[in-house]
Design a protein around this motif. Structure first.
Motif, PDB file in Angstrom:
ATOM      1  N   ILE A  32       0.850  -1.187   0.000  1.00 58.52           N
ATOM      2  CA  ILE A  32       0.000   0.000   0.000  1.00 58.52           C
ATOM      3  C   ILE A  32       0.885   1.236   0.000  1.00 58.52           C
ATOM      4  O   ILE A  32       1.714   1.417   0.893  1.00 58.52           O
ATOM      5  CB  ILE A  32      -0.911   0.034   1.248  1.00 58.52           C
ATOM      6  CG1 ILE A  32      -1.742  -1.243   1.330  1.00 58.52           C
ATOM      7  CG2 ILE A  32      -1.793   1.266   1.239  1.00 58.52           C
ATOM      8  CD1 ILE A  32      -2.480  -1.408   2.637  1.00 58.52           C
ATOM      9  N   ILE A  56     -10.778  -2.502  -0.950  1.00 56.53           N
ATOM     10  CA  ILE A  56     -10.215  -1.323  -1.616  1.00 56.53           C
ATOM     11  C   ILE A  56     -11.301  -0.585  -2.394  1.00 56.53           C
ATOM     12  O   ILE A  56     -11.396   0.646  -2.348  1.00 56.53           O
ATOM     13  CB  ILE A  56      -9.051  -1.731  -2.546  1.00 56.53           C
ATOM     14  CG1 ILE A  56      -7.908  -2.299  -1.727  1.00 56.53           C
ATOM     15  CG2 ILE A  56      -8.576  -0.553  -3.391  1.00 56.53           C
ATOM     16  CD1 ILE A  56      -6.885  -3.049  -2.542  1.00 56.53           C
ATOM     17  N   LEU A  67      -9.566   2.138   4.652  1.00 58.13           N
ATOM     18  CA  LEU A  67      -9.191   0.829   4.136  1.00 58.13           C
ATOM     19  C   LEU A  67      -8.652   0.042   5.324  1.00 58.13           C
ATOM     20  O   LEU A  67      -7.676   0.443   5.956  1.00 58.13           O
ATOM     21  CB  LEU A  67      -8.117   0.945   3.054  1.00 58.13           C
ATOM     22  CG  LEU A  67      -7.511  -0.379   2.588  1.00 58.13           C
ATOM     23  CD1 LEU A  67      -8.572  -1.265   1.945  1.00 58.13           C
ATOM     24  CD2 LEU A  67      -6.372  -0.126   1.629  1.00 58.13           C
ATOM     25  N   LEU A  84      -4.759   7.105  -0.019  1.00 59.40           N
ATOM     26  CA  LEU A  84      -4.226   5.995  -0.814  1.00 59.40           C
ATOM     27  C   LEU A  84      -3.584   6.513  -2.093  1.00 59.40           C
ATOM     28  O   LEU A  84      -4.193   7.267  -2.842  1.00 59.40           O
ATOM     29  CB  LEU A  84      -5.333   5.007  -1.179  1.00 59.40           C
ATOM     30  CG  LEU A  84      -5.871   4.133  -0.057  1.00 59.40           C
ATOM     31  CD1 LEU A  84      -7.051   3.312  -0.554  1.00 59.40           C
ATOM     32  CD2 LEU A  84      -4.792   3.224   0.474  1.00 59.40           C
ATOM     33  N   VAL A  87      -2.343   0.564  -4.481  1.00 58.08           N
ATOM     34  CA  VAL A  87      -2.380  -0.715  -3.766  1.00 58.08           C
ATOM     35  C   VAL A  87      -2.003  -1.793  -4.761  1.00 58.08           C
ATOM     36  O   VAL A  87      -2.583  -1.889  -5.829  1.00 58.08           O
ATOM     37  CB  VAL A  87      -3.776  -1.005  -3.168  1.00 58.08           C
ATOM     38  CG1 VAL A  87      -3.771  -2.342  -2.436  1.00 58.08           C
ATOM     39  CG2 VAL A  87      -4.217   0.108  -2.239  1.00 58.08           C
TER      40      VAL A  87
END
Length: 102
Positions: A32, A56, A67, A84, A87
């Motif tokens: 991640i 996700i 998440l 984020l 990923v």
């Protein structure tokens, strides 16, 4: 009295926890990337790749603002969805249990 080999095979076949079963357990490596963080988070998750992808998707579509993933040791990794960067989900790999040749 059972012969020695029969007792061992009974113990392996009746094991409820699964830690003696041949073949080991499957784990998915997840990487991640977090915005404004110099390092990525790497964990091995007992969840399937589809379960990780579903978590996700929920985080990115706004259903969940976080998440949340679990690793092999039962620890949880929580990342805000808005942070984020990426990923990466690896292929499931079988982790061998016990001693053996590589």
């Amino acid at each position: 009295m059972k012969p020695y080999g029969a007792a061992i095979s009974d113990a392996c076949s009746n094991n409820a926890r699964g830690w003696l079963q041949p073949g080991g357990t499957e784990a998915v490596e997840v990487k991640i990337g977090v915005q404004n963080a110099p390092r990525e988070i790497v964990l091995e998750s007992p969840q399937t790749a589809d379960e990780v992808e579903g978590a996700i998707a929920k985080a990115l579509e706004g259903t969940s603002k976080l998440l949340v993933l679990a690793d092999e040791h039962g620890r949880r990794v929580i990342v805000p969805a808005e942070r984020l960067a990426y990923v990466e989900i690896g292929e499931p790999s079988i982790r061998k249990v016990g001693f053996g040749t590589l």
